[in-house]
Scaffold this motif. Structure first.
Motif, mmCIF file in Angstrom:
data_model
loop_
_atom_site.group_PDB
_atom_site.id
_atom_site.type_symbol
_atom_site.label_atom_id
_atom_site.label_comp_id
_atom_site.label_asym_id
_atom_site.label_seq_id
_atom_site.Cartn_x
_atom_site.Cartn_y
_atom_site.Cartn_z
ATOM 1 N N GLU A 333 0.908 -1.195 -0.103
ATOM 2 C CA GLU A 333 -0.089 -0.067 0.012
ATOM 3 C C GLU A 333 0.928 1.320 0.013
ATOM 4 O O GLU A 333 0.557 2.433 -0.645
ATOM 5 C CB GLU A 333 -1.030 0.095 1.300
ATOM 6 C CG GLU A 333 -1.586 1.308 1.501
ATOM 7 C CD GLU A 333 -2.941 1.629 0.343
ATOM 8 O OE1 GLU A 333 -3.508 2.555 0.396
ATOM 9 O OE2 GLU A 333 -3.037 0.949 -0.647
ATOM 10 N N ALA A 336 1.820 1.671 -3.571
ATOM 11 C CA ALA A 336 0.862 2.259 -4.449
ATOM 12 C C ALA A 336 0.571 4.047 -4.072
ATOM 13 O O ALA A 336 0.449 4.969 -4.853
ATOM 14 C CB ALA A 336 -0.300 1.736 -3.826
ATOM 15 N N LEU A 337 0.839 4.374 -2.694
ATOM 16 C CA LEU A 337 0.622 5.705 -2.183
ATOM 17 C C LEU A 337 1.778 6.516 -2.785
ATOM 18 O O LEU A 337 1.553 7.625 -3.344
ATOM 19 C CB LEU A 337 0.568 5.699 -0.537
ATOM 20 C CG LEU A 337 -0.534 5.190 0.044
ATOM 21 C CD1 LEU A 337 -0.336 5.007 1.467
ATOM 22 C CD2 LEU A 337 -1.680 6.161 -0.353
ATOM 23 N N ARG A 339 3.400 6.090 -5.557
ATOM 24 C CA ARG A 339 3.199 6.246 -6.957
ATOM 25 C C ARG A 339 1.971 7.232 -7.158
ATOM 26 O O ARG A 339 2.390 8.083 -8.241
ATOM 27 C CB ARG A 339 2.753 4.783 -7.646
ATOM 28 C CG ARG A 339 3.823 3.853 -8.038
ATOM 29 C CD ARG A 339 3.416 2.659 -8.273
ATOM 30 N NE ARG A 339 4.473 1.784 -8.579
ATOM 31 C CZ ARG A 339 4.525 0.254 -8.659
ATOM 32 N NH1 ARG A 339 3.107 -0.511 -8.762
ATOM 33 N NH2 ARG A 339 5.461 -0.380 -8.827
ATOM 34 N N GLU A 340 1.170 7.394 -6.448
ATOM 35 C CA GLU A 340 0.141 8.569 -6.561
ATOM 36 C C GLU A 340 0.840 9.696 -6.297
ATOM 37 O O GLU A 340 0.499 10.696 -7.017
ATOM 38 C CB GLU A 340 -0.889 8.254 -5.631
ATOM 39 C CG GLU A 340 -2.042 6.972 -5.996
ATOM 40 C CD GLU A 340 -2.890 6.888 -4.851
ATOM 41 O OE1 GLU A 340 -3.450 7.944 -4.368
ATOM 42 O OE2 GLU A 340 -3.374 5.780 -4.618
ATOM 43 N N ALA A 341 1.771 9.988 -5.152
ATOM 44 C CA ALA A 341 2.177 11.095 -4.775
ATOM 45 C C ALA A 341 3.272 11.676 -6.097
ATOM 46 O O ALA A 341 3.172 12.692 -6.433
ATOM 47 C CB ALA A 341 3.183 10.997 -3.603
ATOM 48 N N GLU A 342 3.830 10.585 -6.575
ATOM 49 C CA GLU A 342 4.633 10.869 -8.048
ATOM 50 C C GLU A 342 3.769 11.503 -8.947
ATOM 51 O O GLU A 342 4.389 12.494 -9.720
ATOM 52 C CB GLU A 342 5.443 9.848 -8.269
ATOM 53 C CG GLU A 342 6.428 10.037 -9.257
ATOM 54 C CD GLU A 342 7.515 8.933 -9.415
ATOM 55 O OE1 GLU A 342 8.562 9.151 -9.479
ATOM 56 O OE2 GLU A 342 7.141 7.989 -9.670
ATOM 57 N N GLY A 343 2.694 10.897 -9.122
ATOM 58 C CA GLY A 343 1.740 11.439 -9.967
ATOM 59 C C GLY A 343 1.212 12.640 -9.824
ATOM 60 O O GLY A 343 0.925 13.503 -10.893
ATOM 61 N N GLN A 344 1.149 13.154 -8.856
ATOM 62 C CA GLN A 344 0.734 14.551 -8.165
ATOM 63 C C GLN A 344 1.853 15.439 -8.208
ATOM 64 O O GLN A 344 1.718 16.594 -7.943
ATOM 65 C CB GLN A 344 0.282 14.267 -6.627
ATOM 66 C CG GLN A 344 -1.129 13.289 -6.507
ATOM 67 C CD GLN A 344 -1.367 13.355 -5.129
ATOM 68 O OE1 GLN A 344 -1.125 14.122 -4.193
ATOM 69 N NE2 GLN A 344 -2.182 12.499 -4.618
ATOM 70 N N ARG A 492 -1.218 8.030 3.556
ATOM 71 C CA ARG A 492 -2.486 8.126 2.910
ATOM 72 C C ARG A 492 -3.204 9.559 3.039
ATOM 73 O O ARG A 492 -3.814 10.069 2.521
ATOM 74 C CB ARG A 492 -3.359 6.873 3.732
ATOM 75 C CG ARG A 492 -4.850 6.812 2.953
ATOM 76 C CD ARG A 492 -5.605 5.687 3.685
ATOM 77 N NE ARG A 492 -5.086 4.510 3.383
ATOM 78 C CZ ARG A 492 -4.568 3.452 4.246
ATOM 79 N NH1 ARG A 492 -4.725 3.595 5.457
ATOM 80 N NH2 ARG A 492 -4.186 2.269 3.785
ATOM 81 N N ILE A 495 -1.464 12.200 1.041
ATOM 82 C CA ILE A 495 -1.620 12.057 -0.435
ATOM 83 C C ILE A 495 -3.106 11.808 -0.782
ATOM 84 O O ILE A 495 -3.277 12.473 -2.064
ATOM 85 C CB ILE A 495 -0.749 10.731 -0.691
ATOM 86 C CG1 ILE A 495 0.829 11.013 -0.694
ATOM 87 C CG2 ILE A 495 -0.926 10.327 -2.220
ATOM 88 C CD1 ILE A 495 1.613 9.799 -0.604
ATOM 89 N N ARG A 496 -3.927 11.208 -0.250
ATOM 90 C CA ARG A 496 -5.179 11.150 -0.548
ATOM 91 C C ARG A 496 -6.233 12.063 0.078
ATOM 92 O O ARG A 496 -7.241 12.315 -0.522
ATOM 93 C CB ARG A 496 -5.571 9.768 -0.565
ATOM 94 C CG ARG A 496 -4.843 8.740 -1.351
ATOM 95 C CD ARG A 496 -5.421 7.384 -1.021
ATOM 96 N NE ARG A 496 -4.604 6.267 -1.802
ATOM 97 C CZ ARG A 496 -4.546 5.125 -1.616
ATOM 98 N NH1 ARG A 496 -5.278 4.663 -0.629
ATOM 99 N NH2 ARG A 496 -3.855 4.308 -2.253
#
Length: 558
Positions: A333, A336-337, A339-344, A492, A495-496
């Motif tokens: 997890e 995954a977080l 990777r989301e942060a890198e996308g942001q 989480r 980032i989310r």
């Protein structure tokens, strides 16, 4: 070797031949091709006039000419060049053209640093051998070596034999005294080419280690960063320490050697600092593997985090952690977080392996020796070591002439590295605690949270996952799974749910002072922070409610 680089070498050899000048490939470029390593920077020595020959070569290759000094010039061929109406695309190629410094090439080779760099061969012969696909050396099975194509090596110090043996040997006993930076360069070469330093050279290294302080700090920083950048930094730092170089670079570590630490620490302060670098690389490497490999790793196999939480937590704690909704708290997890942060755009996986980050990891406990105390029961403590360590860590960074950005990173990691581990000791982490953590650190909080996991691994060492590591009486305080849960929860929320825990301000400082007739001062900042916390917790929702809230706070202070 790619066709474009070979063509550039052919044109270069033709140029020197047309000018009736002998050219020799020397140093690192010859070493690289003998080792079968890629090369984009070619060192050429000639008996002719280097500036004139280099300027002509630049025109021939469609490159740029750069004057270095009286006897050396550089030709830079950009990634895109045009040759006879043909556009060639490739990497940048550099030719360093130098004139002989002494009367003979052999004399020049003897002035170099290591025997593997003290070899030369005629450029035209090398090009011919590469064209035939027969260039190289290999062991002959009788303790010697053979060449694919006969070459006229100028090798006064038997560097070719050292290349075959993968041995790093100094050219003479004064090599480090001539330029002490070569001691760090030796470590970098060993790492880069998998070489083993011979005993005689090791003795020179230890004899001359104190001379490293004479080198310009910028040069030291660049070599140290090159040593730290690839994986295996802990082993290289250990080599520096074993040979007396680490504490010359960072004398602040001198009192940390053999300074014992209380349980649950497995290593002394200095070894813990070195081991943390290795654990950081291990964690970073794991987080970039496929999810299934992470699940099968020992760190995940110790115990399944979600399952253990459901057994040990109350229903309220499960709801607070998000597990009731099927959210996991484990390394998969966390990946995954990230990777989301890198996308942001608030995180980069590349930042995890940056030399400055590894230096921050190394220096995180540098304040411990100055804060060590022993209480009346004989227990050892390091109260306040993060805050004490900040000026010491910055002292190291400024001595290295590090950038402001790198200094700030080291400062933040040193000052806040204990916070993630402490947040989970009293139950689920509150939204207010998450908010304060990221208000103080911003996106760097992601790195600090991840680092705290590596610090945990290096604290427990072989004890990780044992009953003793879990704590007395079944307590989960300080355990690995609890630490993973805290870090996962921190990431989480940030980032989310960043807009929820860190919403835009309802009111500015100027408007607050105007409406409440306040003068600039600490009270304004305190009120703004209290308003922001109340907003994040859903207590207030508008500017008018924020003003009412601030008025109430002011009345209570009178």
């Amino acid at each position: 070797m790619d066709n474009r680089t070979l063509r550039l070498l052919q044109l270069t050899a033709e140029h020197f031949s047309s000018q009736r000048q002998q050219a020799y490939l020397v140093g690192g470029s010859l070493r690289n091709i003998l080792l079968g390593e890629p090369c984009s920077d070619w060192d050429i020595v000639t008996g002719g006039d280097a500036p004139t020959l280099a300027r002509q070569l630049a025109d021939k290759l469609g490159g740029f000419y750069a004057y270095l000094h009286d006897k050396a010039c550089r030709v830079i061929v950009p990634p895109l060049t045009a040759q006879k109406d043909v556009v060639e695309v490739g990497q940048e190629v550099i030719f360093d053209i130098s004139s002989l410094k002494g009367n003979t090439l052999e004399h020049d080779l003897r002035q170099r640093d290591f025997t593997v760099n003290a070899i030369a061969a005629p450029l035209d012969e090398i090009v011919r051998s590469i064209e035939l696909g027969e260039f190289g050396i290999q062991e002959d099975g009788r303790g010697g070596y053979k060449r694919g194509t006969p070459l006229h090596f100028i090798d006064p110090l038997h560097g070719v034999g050292d290349i075959v043996a993968r041995r790093l040997r100094a050219v003479d006993g004064e090599v480090f005294r001539h330029d002490p930076l070569r001691m760090l360069r030796a470590v970098r070469l060993m790492m880069r080419y998998t070489l083993e330093m011979d005993g005689w050279t090791e003795g020179l290294l230890m004899r001359d280690s104190s001379l490293l302080t004479q080198v310009a700090p910028e040069r030291v920083r660049d070599e140290l960063y090159a040593i730290l950048a690839p994986d295996g930094a802990r082993e290289r730092l250990q080599f520096l320490d074993d040979h007396g170089l680490l504490t010359v670079l960072i004398p602040e570590f001198i009192p940390a050697r053999e300074m014992s630490q209380p349980n649950p620490h497995h290593w002394d302060v200095l070894q813990h600092s070195l081991q943390t670098v290795g654990m950081w690389e291990k964690l970073v490497g794991l987080l970039q593997q496929p999810a299934e490999e992470i699940r099968q790793s020992p760190l995940e196999q110790m115990k399944h985090v979600q399952q253990s939480q459901q057994v040990r937590q109350t229903p309220d704690e499960i709801r607070e952690s998000g597990l009731e909704n099927g959210e996991e708290c484990n390394l998969v997890e966390i990946q995954a977080l990230l990777r989301e942060a890198e996308g942001q755009g608030i995180f980069s996986f590349a930042a995890l392996s940056a030399p400055a980050m590894k230096l921050a990891v190394l220096l995180h406990d540098i304040g411990k020796p100055a804060t060590r105390t022993v209480d009346e029961d004989g227990a050892v403590h390091f109260y306040g070591h993060p805050q004490t360590g900040v000026p010491l860590a910055l002292q190291v960074m400024k001595r290295l002439k590090a950038s402001t950005k790198d200094c700030r990173l080291v400062q933040q990691v040193t000052a806040h590295h204990m916070r993630p581990g402490q947040l989970g000791l009293s139950g689920p982490v509150t939204p207010r605690a998450v908010r304060r953590f990221f208000v103080d650190l911003g996106p760097t909080g992601i790195l600090v949270a991840l680092f705290s996991l590596a610090d945990h691994l290096a604290t427990r060492g072989p004890m990780l996952g044992s009953d003793e590591e879990e704590g007395q009486g079944g307590s989960k305080a300080g355990s690995w799974r609890q630490h993973v849960e805290v870090v996962c929860g921190l990431l989480r929320d940030y980032i989310r749910n960043r807009e929820r825990i860190m919403p835009p301000r309802l009111i500015s400082a100027e408007e607050l002072m105007k409406r409440l007739q306040l003068s600039p001062g600490p009270i304004v900042g305190e009120l703004l922070e209290q308003i922001a916390e109340a907003q994040a917790e859903g207590v207030i929702h508008s500017k008018e409610e924020a003003l009412w809230f601030a008025e109430e706070k002011l009345l209570r202070t009178k």
